[in-house]
Design a protein around this motif. Structure first.
Motif, PDB file in Angstrom:
ATOM      1  N   GLU A 139       0.422   3.924  -2.982  1.00  0.00           N
ATOM      2  CA  GLU A 139       0.121   5.341  -2.669  1.00  0.00           C
ATOM      3  C   GLU A 139       1.147   6.237  -3.353  1.00  0.00           C
ATOM      4  O   GLU A 139       0.812   7.253  -3.962  1.00  0.00           O
ATOM      5  N   THR A 166       0.530   6.110  -7.307  1.00  0.00           N
ATOM      6  CA  THR A 166      -0.688   6.729  -7.836  1.00  0.00           C
ATOM      7  C   THR A 166      -0.773   8.217  -7.500  1.00  0.00           C
ATOM      8  O   THR A 166      -1.422   8.967  -8.206  1.00  0.00           O
ATOM      9  N   SER A 167      -0.100   8.630  -6.429  1.00  0.00           N
ATOM     10  CA  SER A 167      -0.164  10.063  -6.089  1.00  0.00           C
ATOM     11  C   SER A 167       0.962  10.845  -6.748  1.00  0.00           C
ATOM     12  O   SER A 167       0.914  12.064  -6.803  1.00  0.00           O
ATOM     13  N   MET A 191       0.810  -1.220   0.000  1.00  0.00           N
ATOM     14  CA  MET A 191       0.000   0.000   0.000  1.00  0.00           C
ATOM     15  C   MET A 191       0.845   1.272   0.000  1.00  0.00           C
ATOM     16  O   MET A 191       0.527   2.216  -0.726  1.00  0.00           O
ATOM     17  N   ASP A 235     -11.353   5.199  -4.876  1.00  0.00           N
ATOM     18  CA  ASP A 235     -10.954   6.606  -4.608  1.00  0.00           C
ATOM     19  C   ASP A 235     -10.441   7.267  -5.878  1.00  0.00           C
ATOM     20  O   ASP A 235     -10.760   8.416  -6.172  1.00  0.00           O
ATOM     21  N   LEU A 286      -8.635   1.891  -2.783  1.00  0.00           N
ATOM     22  CA  LEU A 286      -7.780   2.832  -3.513  1.00  0.00           C
ATOM     23  C   LEU A 286      -8.321   3.042  -4.932  1.00  0.00           C
ATOM     24  O   LEU A 286      -8.435   4.175  -5.417  1.00  0.00           O
ATOM     25  N   GLN A 309      -3.330   5.909 -13.427  1.00  0.00           N
ATOM     26  CA  GLN A 309      -3.273   5.520 -12.016  1.00  0.00           C
ATOM     27  C   GLN A 309      -3.847   4.123 -11.810  1.00  0.00           C
ATOM     28  O   GLN A 309      -3.273   3.295 -11.098  1.00  0.00           O
ATOM     29  N   ARG A 364       3.559  11.490  -5.509  1.00  0.00           N
ATOM     30  CA  ARG A 364       4.106  12.324  -4.446  1.00  0.00           C
ATOM     31  C   ARG A 364       5.620  12.108  -4.295  1.00  0.00           C
ATOM     32  O   ARG A 364       6.095  10.998  -4.423  1.00  0.00           O
TER      33      ARG A 364
END
Ligand code: 3HC
Ligand code: NAI
Length: 694
Positions: free
Chosen positions: A149, A152-153, A145, A214, A211, A225, A155
């Motif tokens: 995260e 897909t973000s 996870m 979302d 996820l 994504q 970040r």
């Protein structure tokens, strides 16, 4: 040679030197294979370090190669070759390790980063997924996870978080190269720890489904994504080599997608806008001390943006009370930055004490390098302010207006130094929005334009050059497609349907939700200003005037097109009767529009006016329009901007739509001559990004 190999003691050192960001071009990939061979063959080398010259570790695959025939060796093969080496390899990371760069580090057997390094997998922002093992190695290293995260973000994370997650093994406390060499010496003789050999994390269907749901809700229409989640989970259920094949197939499919082409167009367009031939080699003027006039919505936001970028700001208001209010607003904006972790509380205090002053006397601006006016939007007030600035500003100071629509040449004429005057059109909220239109007036000096671009860079904003006209690039185009949208509502469409259709297309917000946010008084004032010059056949959105007259100003009054009980917009049952009355008063028999018709008309109007802005030089190139609409008007990035979208749709189709609509209203629906010419010549808008206009 972008990749070299040498030995330092018993450690091989592989150096990548491919400015500006050490992207893994074909030459780098081939060089890495050669260097890996040299290290393997070097019997005196017991371990190796890979490091990068210049400002950063590898920032990813070479994006300029995307969309062209792939050239061997592929990045996954290069990384596999490094990972398979029989002696340990340490990645010594600094700057940004992004995309294929981070994937390269994941293929090394240990990772050490310099303080301040940022790490991430931004592929989805380019319509791709990590295609060099990121979906398979990252979950093995940091867990399913956290990896999903991160992927897909898109970040970026810093060293502390990366260390906690196990993404890196250490943070260099001193010199990175020395620390990496020491790490390599410690690892020498040990079997390499290969990420591909770590056990795959167990599947977590519940978390993965949450996820995916979302993503579907937050990013409707975007495919990368979800493809990344699928590739990771599917691949992790298989042995590593087969997992890599799953990833590769998904990467290739995305590489061929229109979303990838659109997002990469956006990436390069955002960089191309800064390359303005007119200011090539021109030095900007100093811009350390900023003056701001007016501390309302925009002035306070501009002041905050400048202060957050480390500039010194003096803000002028009309009287002491307004100056106090402005100071409080700026303090609140800085507080927001503290809350979001962008600014430390002591730094905020220092800014408010040392770098920020408010005043009511224009004399306080006498040493300002650049002064930005953000007072009321009337030519009379702007003239007064610029006449006053002409009196107090030091010679060479840049005098800028933040006007949304007014004629910057006319504003410049209020001074004896029009060469120093420029438009700097910020977007609200000014400390958040990344777009800045740099409006170059007839007599603006090149170094003043260069200063506008330098300010944008300092504020980490994207500057786009615009010519003088009513609304410059963005607001001019917006006014035109808003007219098309309002005409549909006059003729029977519901504002709620319009908003739904256009957010369905991908706009961040629908036009009526935007009106409520900006305040219906803004549109009303614009219509008042333009009333005298309005063409008799222009259609007036009388319903918008009615709402304004009823005091329905949008969010700020709790009611506009929507109701704002508890802040969340709700449709208002009283709106439809009001619209019906307006239509009856105007003698309009209402009719239905499909969502597709709403999108078609809005986009046809948008593209048509955008082509006119290019034709008359308001926008330098189609790509400048794209950057404005993507960064200031919520146009869906994955569609690349309206000009890229128009090319993808086909210009003949858009021209045919406009011509068909002109049967309904031949005043509004007149095809831009440039659009007609391009279609006649079988050309695309993208060609105007490079070559001369037809
Ligand atoms: N490939 C090719 N050129 C690149 C590039 C890349 N990956 N990244 C940046 N550049 C170019 C830019 O176009 C720009 O060129 P210009 O000077 O001619 O305009 C120059 O490098 C400098 O870039 P910036 O102006 O953006 O410099 P900054 O210092 O502001 O930012 C950065 C540096 C953070 C590295 C930023 O450029 C960035 O985010 N780059 C993209 C990173 C990325 O998306 N990597 C993933 C690529 S996809 C991938 O790796 C697929 C893999 O999984 C197989
Ligand atoms: P605002 O009404 O919130 O603020 C204007 C401020 O200017 C007020 O605080 C007022 O007291 C002050 N002021 C007026 N005359 C002054 C003078 N002579 N000297 C010093 N201060 C004076 O207006 P807003 O929204 O901030 O707009 C300002 C300018 O920015 C306008 O030109 C507007 O068109 C433009 N703009 C507005 C955007 C928006 O979304 N609100 C976006 C981009 C530009």
């Amino acid at each position: 040679m972008p990749v070299t190999y040498h030995r330092s003691g018993a450690t091989g050192v592989i150096t990548i030197d491919n400015p500006p960001v050490n992207a893994t071009s074909q030459a780098v990939r081939a060089g890495l294979i050669e260097a890996a061979r040299a290290f393997a063959a070097d019997e005196s080398a017991r371990a190796a370090v890979i490091l990068c010259a210049g400002r950063t570790w590898v920032a990813g695959a070479d994006i300029s190669e995307f969309g062209k025939p792939p050239q061997d060796p592929s990045l996954p093969d290069v990384i596999a070759a490094i990972e398979a080496l029989p002696k340990p390899v340490v990645a010594a990371i600094h700057g940004t390790a992004l995309g294929g760069g981070l994937e390269l580090a994941l293929g090394c057997h240990a990772r050490i980063a310099a303080p301040g390094t940022r790490m991430g997998l931004p592929e989805v922002t380019l319509g791709l997924l990590p295609g060099a093992g990121g979906t398979q190695r990252l979950p093995r290293l940091i867990g399913l996870m956290p990896a999903l995260e991160m992927i897909t973000s898109a970040r970026q994370m810093g060293t502390a978080e990366a260390r906690d997650l196990g993404l890196i093994d250490a943070v260099a406390s001193d010199d990175l190269t020395d620390a990496a060499l020491q790490m390599a010496e410690r690892l020498a003789g040990q079997p390499p720890r290969r990420t591909c050999d770590l056990p795959a994390p167990p599947a977590d269907p519940t978390a993965t489904e949450t996820l995916t749901a979302d993503l579907a809700r937050k990013l409707p229409g975007q495919i990368a994504q979800r493809a990344a989640v699928d590739a990771a989970t599917e691949g992790l259920a298989l042995p590593f080599a087969q997992g890599m094949e799953v990833e590769r197939a998904a990467f290739r499919a995305l590489m061929d997608s229109p979303q990838r082409a659109a997002l990469i167009h956006a990436f390069f367009a955002e960089r191309a806008v800064a390359h303005l031939p007119q200011i090539k080699g021109v030095d900007p003027r100093p811009l350390d001390r900023i003056g701001v006039i007016g501390g309302g919505t925009m002035g306070a936001g501009i002041a905050a943006a400048c202060l957050l970028a480390g500039l010194d700001v003096t803000l002028i208001e009309r009287d002491a009370a307004a100056a106090d209010t402005a100071r409080a607003t700026v303090a609140k904006l800085l507080e927001g930055a503290v809350t979001r972790g962008k600014l430390a509380a002591p730094a905020r205090d220092a800014i408010l004490t040392d770098a920020f002053r408010t005043a009511t006397d224009y004399a306080a601006l006498s040493d300002a390098d650049l002064i930005i006016e953000a007072v009321f939007e009337t030519m009379e007030v702007k003239h007064q302010v610029f006449a006053e600035l002409d009196r107090v500003a030091k010679p060479g100071a840049v005098l800028a207006t933040n006007t949304s629509y007014l004629d910057v040449n006319a504003i410049a004429a209020a001074t004896s130094r029009p060469a120093d005057v420029i438009g700097l059109h910020f977007f609200s909220p000014a400390h958040v929005m990344r777009l800045l239109e740099v409006v170059v007036a007839d007599r603006t000096a090149p170094e003043v334009t260069a200063t506008g671009f330098a300010l944008a860079k300092r504020l980490k904003k994207i500057a786009v050059r615009a010519g003088v006209c009513d609304g410059f690039i963005g607001n001019r185009i917006l006014s035109h497609y808003r007219a098309a949208v309002d005409a549909m509502v006059l003729d029977g469409a519901s504002p709620y349907q319009v908003d739904r259709a256009l957010t369905g297309f991908g706009f961040a917000m629908g036009p009526y939700a935007v009106s409520d946010l900006a305040g219906l008084d803004i549109g009303w004032m614009t219509r008042q200003r333009k009333a005298a010059t309005r063409h008799p056949r222009d259609r007036v959105p009388v319903f918008a005037d009615r709402l304004y007259e009823l005091g329905r100003l949008g969010r700020k009054s709790g009611r506009g097109y929507y109701l704002y009980d508890g802040g969340k917009p709700q449709p208002d049952p009283e709106l439809e009767p009001l619209l019906a009355q307006v239509r009856a008063d105007l003698g309009i028999a209402p009719r239905d529009f499909t969502d597709a018709q709403i999108v078609e008309r809005t986009m046809a109007a948008l593209v048509n006016e955008a082509v006119r802005t290019v034709a008359d030089g308001t926008a330098l190139r189609p790509l400048d329009v794209d950057v404005v609409m993507l960064n200031g008007y919520g146009f869906p990035r994955w569609r690349g901007g309206p000009m890229h979208w128009a090319d993808a749709q086909g210009l003949p189709q858009i021209l045919a739509q406009i011509d068909a609509l002109s049967a309904e209203d031949d005043h509004f629906w007149q095809a831009a001559p440039l659009l007609r010419d391009l279609v006649a010549q079988g050309r695309r808008l993208a060609e105007l990004n490079e070559g001369p206009k037809p």
